[in-house]
Scaffold this active site. Sequence first.
Site, PDB file in Angstrom:
ATOM      1  N   ARG A 144      54.407  31.666  17.926  1.00  0.00           N
ATOM      2  CA  ARG A 144      54.674  32.029  19.520  1.00  0.00           C
ATOM      3  C   ARG A 144      56.093  32.924  19.461  1.00  0.00           C
ATOM      4  NH1 ARG A 144      54.812  27.472  23.961  1.00  0.00           N
ATOM      5  NH2 ARG A 144      56.086  28.170  25.616  1.00  0.00           N
ATOM      6  N   CYS A 150      66.363  27.904  26.342  1.00  0.00           N
ATOM      7  CA  CYS A 150      65.916  29.237  25.785  1.00  0.00           C
ATOM      8  C   CYS A 150      67.396  29.721  25.395  1.00  0.00           C
ATOM      9  CB  CYS A 150      65.414  29.997  26.708  1.00  0.00           C
ATOM     10  SG  CYS A 150      63.898  29.490  27.330  1.00  0.00           S
TER      11      CYS A 150
END
Length: 521
Positions: A437, A342
């Site tokens: 998303r 991430c």
Amino acid sequence: MKIAEKMDEEYYLAADKFFAANRPVGLTFDDISLSTRYSEFLPSETKLVTRLSDQVELQVPIISADMDTVTEGRMAIEMALMGGLGLIHYNLSKDQQLKEVEKVKYHVHGLIQEPIKVKPNEKIGDVIEMIERRNFSFRTFPVVDDDDKLVGMLEGRVVQARYKDTLVSDAMKGRDQLIAIKEKELKDDPIKVADQFFNEHIGINKLLVVNEKDQLRGLFTLTDIGRIINEEQSFIRPARDADFRLLCGAAISTDRNADGSLNKEAIISHVGSLVDRGLDVVAVSTAHGFSKGVGEAVRLVRGEFPDLTIIAGNVTSAEGVAFLADAGVNAVKVGQGPGSICTTRIVAGVGIPQMTALYVASKAAEAKGVKILADGGISKSGDIVKALTLADAVICGGILAGCREAPGRIIEINGKSYKQYRGMGSLEAMADGSAARYGHKQQDVNRKATAEGVEALKEVSGPVQKVVLNLIGGLRSGLGYLGADDLTSLKARARYIRVSPAGQQESKTHDVIEVKSEGKR
Ligand code: XMP
């Protein structure tokens, strides 16, 4: 209060006191350690069962992430066999996703349809030679004649070099001593029948299946039905639904119309098809779950499918949990930016270190009666123990991405094997379907979207069974150290201490050169 108790209570704090005392600093796994407590349990006696909803119970609180380099059918099968759950990602066509779910729900584990057989006129020496040549890990074989009729069973204990000249027919257990089940008795539910058989016949660990002519049609082994897999013979049960099928989850995207509104028909129709295939858990997976669109999608699915277990996220605030709980979820994914791939915190400057996020979320979850799932940042089993002091299960991406069962090719670099692992917010993954998303339109991916994840490689880590067993082993140790026999007790008994940078150094191996050995597993 006795001095000893007082000291512990003052230094090793329960969650409410500990997180309040550290306010406003956000803490993650390595910032804390758990204090050990009086124990009456061995790690092998601990129970790891957890619930996501009234319908869905996991035997082991580990879920594989809905990422396109982590979970498709193969991974979901292995995760359920290990007692956990796989969430199949949605970066594939809807039809393909349905097929992946089917693979899991119709997977008949345990029934070996083509068991390795031996003939009565072979010598034990020939059997040993075959075991070595084909590298079998088992030594027990059904014995059949030339018509494939069952005539006996050669048991492992007689397959020894000193009997090498003995004929199989002289060493085997005869047909009259064997229990075999007729193929048609298995009906639609072979695993259930086999499971019942093993429960009723303690000590027998192979069930032979024959047809009307007594020809061998298959073999169940107890180790595959419920797996006896470690030295303490601790029994790992697969995670199953009420019909004895493996549990399966899948993520869905919040499809939108051209005007930006939710494409309700598309969502309902796809979830309906998933449910028809037997899907147990649907996940509305987004980077920002505390948002109007996610709330609407959850309400929509809850309205149409009142009994379906719904997970949604991700959030890191108590209000976010309450919002999703009110919309109708059973479990909330907690984690923004802790994942190994991430970059959300760097790109968008948002996110909360995972332990603090879990604590804050857990308070709202408790008040609302929903579960929370610790999603991202788990890099070792100790992190799972820490996460489960506040959460009901963990979601793992990176730790499983190197496994054989994860999708994707194996790449060799300088003699080492790697598998691709990429963030669902990486440009490549968003181009393949996960743009929504991260709040982007699919057509904008290459023009406007800024990646919130990277494309990476993971060293190949062997089968899921091995990796998850190691995680389970660590988790059980953690429970043992805290004197907790189950996950509820782990939460109640957790006491935290903040770890300084020097303490973090001390926690790792130091001042040694590590030597890797293969060990037993
Ligand atoms: P681990 O640490 O297990 O994390 O590899 C997996 C979790 O990370 C999240 N995820 C992302 N987060 N950008 C993000 O900020 C991304 O590209 C990305 N892809 C996955 C997700 O919650 C997953 O379960």
